[in-house]
Design a protein around this motif. Structure first.
Motif, PDB file in Angstrom:
ATOM      1  N   ALA A   1     -54.505 -63.163 -25.618  1.00 22.67           N
ATOM      2  CA  ALA A   1     -55.463 -62.131 -25.176  1.00 22.67           C
ATOM      3  C   ALA A   1     -54.884 -60.736 -25.361  1.00 22.67           C
ATOM      4  O   ALA A   1     -55.588 -59.806 -25.802  1.00 22.67           O
ATOM      5  CB  ALA A   1     -55.839 -62.365 -23.714  1.00 22.67           C
ATOM      6  N   GLU A   2     -53.600 -60.554 -25.073  1.00 25.15           N
ATOM      7  CA  GLU A   2     -52.952 -59.247 -25.227  1.00 25.15           C
ATOM      8  C   GLU A   2     -52.898 -58.831 -26.691  1.00 25.15           C
ATOM      9  O   GLU A   2     -53.226 -57.681 -27.044  1.00 25.15           O
ATOM     10  CB  GLU A   2     -51.536 -59.320 -24.651  1.00 25.15           C
ATOM     11  N   VAL A   3     -52.518 -59.758 -27.562  1.00 24.99           N
ATOM     12  CA  VAL A   3     -52.415 -59.462 -28.981  1.00 24.99           C
ATOM     13  C   VAL A   3     -53.790 -59.167 -29.575  1.00 24.99           C
ATOM     14  O   VAL A   3     -53.953 -58.232 -30.375  1.00 24.99           O
ATOM     15  CB  VAL A   3     -51.734 -60.633 -29.725  1.00 24.99           C
ATOM     16  N   VAL A   4     -54.788 -59.917 -29.173  1.00 21.90           N
ATOM     17  CA  VAL A   4     -56.145 -59.715 -29.667  1.00 21.90           C
ATOM     18  C   VAL A   4     -56.639 -58.309 -29.325  1.00 21.90           C
ATOM     19  O   VAL A   4     -57.255 -57.629 -30.162  1.00 21.90           O
ATOM     20  CB  VAL A   4     -57.084 -60.796 -29.090  1.00 21.90           C
ATOM     21  N   GLN A   5     -56.364 -57.841 -28.127  1.00 23.23           N
ATOM     22  CA  GLN A   5     -56.785 -56.495 -27.734  1.00 23.23           C
ATOM     23  C   GLN A   5     -56.056 -55.440 -28.564  1.00 23.23           C
ATOM     24  O   GLN A   5     -56.667 -54.445 -29.007  1.00 23.23           O
ATOM     25  CB  GLN A   5     -56.536 -56.269 -26.251  1.00 23.23           C
ATOM     26  N   GLN A   6     -54.762 -55.640 -28.816  1.00 23.56           N
ATOM     27  CA  GLN A   6     -54.000 -54.695 -29.626  1.00 23.56           C
ATOM     28  C   GLN A   6     -54.512 -54.661 -31.064  1.00 23.56           C
ATOM     29  O   GLN A   6     -54.603 -53.585 -31.679  1.00 23.56           O
ATOM     30  CB  GLN A   6     -52.515 -55.066 -29.594  1.00 23.56           C
ATOM     31  N   MET A   7     -54.854 -55.816 -31.590  1.00 24.41           N
ATOM     32  CA  MET A   7     -55.386 -55.859 -32.949  1.00 24.41           C
ATOM     33  C   MET A   7     -56.741 -55.168 -33.033  1.00 24.41           C
ATOM     34  O   MET A   7     -57.033 -54.467 -34.010  1.00 24.41           O
ATOM     35  CB  MET A   7     -55.486 -57.313 -33.429  1.00 24.41           C
ATOM     36  N   ARG A   8     -57.571 -55.344 -32.021  1.00 25.52           N
ATOM     37  CA  ARG A   8     -58.880 -54.692 -32.021  1.00 25.52           C
ATOM     38  C   ARG A   8     -58.724 -53.173 -32.035  1.00 25.52           C
ATOM     39  O   ARG A   8     -59.395 -52.465 -32.794  1.00 25.52           O
ATOM     40  CB  ARG A   8     -59.685 -55.133 -30.803  1.00 25.52           C
ATOM     41  N   GLU A   9     -57.817 -52.660 -31.216  1.00 27.92           N
ATOM     42  CA  GLU A   9     -57.596 -51.216 -31.169  1.00 27.92           C
ATOM     43  C   GLU A   9     -57.082 -50.700 -32.512  1.00 27.92           C
ATOM     44  O   GLU A   9     -57.517 -49.638 -32.984  1.00 27.92           O
ATOM     45  CB  GLU A   9     -56.612 -50.895 -30.040  1.00 27.92           C
ATOM     46  N   ALA A  10     -56.140 -51.437 -33.129  1.00 30.09           N
ATOM     47  CA  ALA A  10     -55.609 -51.013 -34.426  1.00 30.09           C
ATOM     48  C   ALA A  10     -56.683 -51.077 -35.505  1.00 30.09           C
ATOM     49  O   ALA A  10     -56.784 -50.179 -36.355  1.00 30.09           O
ATOM     50  CB  ALA A  10     -54.421 -51.896 -34.817  1.00 30.09           C
ATOM     51  N   ALA A  11     -57.500 -52.117 -35.470  1.00 29.38           N
ATOM     52  CA  ALA A  11     -58.533 -52.290 -36.485  1.00 29.38           C
ATOM     53  C   ALA A  11     -59.605 -51.211 -36.408  1.00 29.38           C
ATOM     54  O   ALA A  11     -60.204 -50.849 -37.423  1.00 29.38           O
ATOM     55  CB  ALA A  11     -59.174 -53.667 -36.353  1.00 29.38           C
ATOM     56  N   MET A  12     -59.831 -50.676 -35.225  1.00 31.53           N
ATOM     57  CA  MET A  12     -60.855 -49.647 -35.047  1.00 31.53           C
ATOM     58  C   MET A  12     -60.321 -48.242 -35.308  1.00 31.53           C
ATOM     59  O   MET A  12     -61.089 -47.276 -35.266  1.00 31.53           O
ATOM     60  CB  MET A  12     -61.439 -49.737 -33.634  1.00 31.53           C
ATOM     61  N   SER A  13     -59.012 -48.128 -35.595  1.00 29.20           N
ATOM     62  CA  SER A  13     -58.445 -46.804 -35.856  1.00 29.20           C
ATOM     63  C   SER A  13     -57.717 -46.793 -37.194  1.00 29.20           C
ATOM     64  O   SER A  13     -58.313 -46.475 -38.233  1.00 29.20           O
ATOM     65  CB  SER A  13     -57.520 -46.386 -34.713  1.00 29.20           C
ATOM     66  N   ALA A  14     -56.453 -47.155 -37.198  1.00 26.11           N
ATOM     67  CA  ALA A  14     -55.658 -47.053 -38.420  1.00 26.11           C
ATOM     68  C   ALA A  14     -56.029 -48.106 -39.455  1.00 26.11           C
ATOM     69  O   ALA A  14     -55.875 -47.887 -40.660  1.00 26.11           O
ATOM     70  CB  ALA A  14     -54.171 -47.166 -38.087  1.00 26.11           C
ATOM     71  N   GLY A  15     -56.507 -49.276 -38.997  1.00 26.47           N
ATOM     72  CA  GLY A  15     -56.682 -50.380 -39.933  1.00 26.47           C
ATOM     73  C   GLY A  15     -55.360 -50.947 -40.398  1.00 26.47           C
ATOM     74  O   GLY A  15     -55.313 -51.831 -41.261  1.00 26.47           O
ATOM     75  N   PHE A  16     -54.256 -50.453 -39.834  1.00 22.45           N
ATOM     76  CA  PHE A  16     -52.894 -50.867 -40.150  1.00 22.45           C
ATOM     77  C   PHE A  16     -52.145 -51.187 -38.862  1.00 22.45           C
ATOM     78  O   PHE A  16     -52.374 -50.558 -37.828  1.00 22.45           O
ATOM     79  CB  PHE A  16     -52.129 -49.727 -40.839  1.00 22.45           C
ATOM     80  N   PHE A  17     -51.243 -52.140 -38.938  1.00 19.64           N
ATOM     81  CA  PHE A  17     -50.304 -52.391 -37.844  1.00 19.64           C
ATOM     82  C   PHE A  17     -49.115 -53.182 -38.385  1.00 19.64           C
ATOM     83  O   PHE A  17     -49.217 -53.850 -39.419  1.00 19.64           O
ATOM     84  CB  PHE A  17     -50.976 -53.150 -36.683  1.00 19.64           C
ATOM     85  N   TYR A  18     -47.982 -53.021 -37.732  1.00 25.80           N
ATOM     86  CA  TYR A  18     -46.828 -53.869 -38.023  1.00 25.80           C
ATOM     87  C   TYR A  18     -46.946 -55.144 -37.193  1.00 25.80           C
ATOM     88  O   TYR A  18     -47.536 -55.139 -36.104  1.00 25.80           O
ATOM     89  CB  TYR A  18     -45.525 -53.183 -37.614  1.00 25.80           C
ATOM     90  N   VAL A  19     -46.360 -56.243 -37.684  1.00 22.00           N
ATOM     91  CA  VAL A  19     -46.206 -57.442 -36.860  1.00 22.00           C
ATOM     92  C   VAL A  19     -44.740 -57.849 -36.850  1.00 22.00           C
ATOM     93  O   VAL A  19     -44.064 -57.809 -37.879  1.00 22.00           O
ATOM     94  CB  VAL A  19     -47.079 -58.617 -37.349  1.00 22.00           C
ATOM     95  N   LYS A  20     -44.262 -58.188 -35.667  1.00 26.49           N
ATOM     96  CA  LYS A  20     -42.927 -58.751 -35.527  1.00 26.49           C
ATOM     97  C   LYS A  20     -43.041 -60.123 -34.855  1.00 26.49           C
ATOM     98  O   LYS A  20     -44.107 -60.473 -34.328  1.00 26.49           O
ATOM     99  CB  LYS A  20     -42.019 -57.820 -34.724  1.00 26.49           C
ATOM    100  N   ASN A  21     -41.959 -60.892 -34.909  1.00 30.43           N
ATOM    101  CA  ASN A  21     -41.992 -62.270 -34.411  1.00 30.43           C
ATOM    102  C   ASN A  21     -43.183 -63.010 -35.016  1.00 30.43           C
ATOM    103  O   ASN A  21     -43.966 -63.669 -34.337  1.00 30.43           O
ATOM    104  CB  ASN A  21     -42.035 -62.297 -32.882  1.00 30.43           C
ATOM    105  N   HIS A  22     -43.271 -62.886 -36.344  1.00 30.32           N
ATOM    106  CA  HIS A  22     -44.411 -63.398 -37.093  1.00 30.32           C
ATOM    107  C   HIS A  22     -44.232 -64.824 -37.575  1.00 30.32           C
ATOM    108  O   HIS A  22     -45.149 -65.404 -38.166  1.00 30.32           O
ATOM    109  CB  HIS A  22     -44.681 -62.498 -38.295  1.00 30.32           C
ATOM    110  N   GLY A  23     -43.055 -65.395 -37.364  1.00 27.87           N
ATOM    111  CA  GLY A  23     -42.829 -66.791 -37.699  1.00 27.87           C
ATOM    112  C   GLY A  23     -42.299 -67.057 -39.093  1.00 27.87           C
ATOM    113  O   GLY A  23     -41.974 -68.207 -39.417  1.00 27.87           O
ATOM    114  N   VAL A  24     -42.180 -66.040 -39.932  1.00 25.01           N
ATOM    115  CA  VAL A  24     -41.642 -66.228 -41.285  1.00 25.01           C
ATOM    116  C   VAL A  24     -40.143 -65.974 -41.241  1.00 25.01           C
ATOM    117  O   VAL A  24     -39.713 -64.882 -40.841  1.00 25.01           O
ATOM    118  CB  VAL A  24     -42.321 -65.285 -42.294  1.00 25.01           C
ATOM    119  N   PRO A  25     -39.315 -66.949 -41.630  1.00 31.97           N
ATOM    120  CA  PRO A  25     -37.859 -66.771 -41.531  1.00 31.97           C
ATOM    121  C   PRO A  25     -37.359 -65.577 -42.335  1.00 31.97           C
ATOM    122  O   PRO A  25     -37.808 -65.334 -43.460  1.00 31.97           O
ATOM    123  CB  PRO A  25     -37.305 -68.085 -42.096  1.00 31.97           C
TER     124      PRO A  25
END
Length: 325
Positions: free
Chosen positions: A20-44
């Motif tokens: 729920a926390e991540v979804v809200q952060q993504m919504r805010e980013a998508a409605m403004s910058a359309g860009f965001f960094y992701v960390k702890n993304h699961g890719v080694p």
């Protein structure tokens, strides 16, 4: 205003404690910058490092070998693209970058490969770098998994079922591009870029960038901000299909590259994720106000992507109107 960093820990699987926390952060980013960094993304981290090694190996092949595997020799634009071959900003000079394109390994008898649809078909691999195919295929698989999860989180951010986009993500159109930017010329004019200002064409782009810097993102107020490299993160941006899917609620922001800071080549590895060729791109429920018409004409993902390739490269793919038998 900057580009937010979103921690995907606890949200990489359905039902995670931080979804729920991540979804809200993504919504805010998508409605403004359309860009965001992701960390702890699961890719080694070691897989990403190997992909940069592969990128350098590919781009260091001699010119005659790169020409032999040129995208001009591939009906779906797989292989090497030469310096200056693309002009992303029609008001700028040709882009100062060179690339190698590949994608998923589709079987020759897949109906979309038989039909010759964009991205569905064989890659071109240099025989002298046998490990490149193995590494790139494994990396594409990792990126595809992460992209599907990001699409699920985007669905939740739109108050849709988590699996809303899943059907569209089956047999997706994906492209892995390994890019080398030479140092920015000291005598360059203000119309010279490594990559001119543009928006991406698809749904989601996941970018691994080296430490050189140079990527800039245009914010809604028109200002340009640097997407400064952050260790162990990817830069994620939304492509043009997302505004079409959300009736303009979510943004696909312009970005550009100038390799001005280190005096050395800049390497970057964008992964472009587009839905299945016949996926319908039209406003999702809840995004068109009652009594208003949609802002965008409905289309298929294939129609949209073909339009973009034709605009930039003059490329024409078979019709996206009818699925193959």
């Amino acid at each position: 205003m900057g580009i937010p960093v979103i921690d995907l820990a606890g949200a990489l699987a359905p039902g995670g404690p931080r979804v729920a926390e991540v979804v809200q952060q993504m919504r805010e980013a998508a409605m403004s910058a359309g860009f965001f960094y992701v960390k702890n993304h699961g890719v080694p981290a070691d897989m990403v490092a190997r992909q940069f090694d592969t990128t350098r190996d590919l781009m260091n092949l001699p010119p005659e070998r790169r020409e032999a595997l040129s995208i001009d020799k591939s009906p779906i634009m797989r292989g090497f693209e030469s310096l200056g071959a693309q002009t992303l900003d029609e008001n700028a000079q040709p882009d100062l970058k060179e690339s190698f394109y590949c994608g998923m390994e589709w079987p020759a008898d897949h109906p979309y490969a038989v039909a010759g649809y964009q991205t569905y078909g064989p890659n071109q691999w240099p025989a002298e770098l046998p490990a490149a195919k193995t590494q790139c295929v494994a990396y594409v698989d990792e990126m595809n998994t992460l992209s599907v999860r990001l699409m699920q989180l985007l669905a939740l951010s739109l108050s849709l079922p988590e699996d809303y986009f899943d059907a569209a993500c089956k047999d997706p159109m994906v492209t892995l591009r390994m890019v080398r930017y030479p140092p920015h010329p000291k005598d360059a004019d203000d119309r010279t870029f490594g990559a001119g200002a543009h928006t991406d064409w698809g749904a989601v782009t996941i970018l691994a960038q080296d430490s050189s810097g140079g990527l800039e993102v245009q914010m809604p107020d028109g200002s340009w901000v640097p997407a400064t490299p952050i260790e162990d993160t990817f830069v994620v941006n939304l492509g043009d299909m997302i505004p079409r899917w959300t009736n303009g609620l979510y943004h696909s922001n312009p970005h550009r590259v100038r390799n001005m800071y280190t005096g050395a080549p800049r390497y970057s590895i964008p992964f472009f994720f587009e839905p299945e060729f016949f996926a319908r791109i039209e406003p999702v429920p809840g995004t068109v106000p009652e009594g208003e018409a949609p802002k965008y004409k409905a289309c298929t993902a294939g129609e949209h992507l073909n339009e973009m390739y034709a605009k930039t490269y003059g490329f024409k793919s078979p019709s996206a109107e009818t699925a193959p038998a």
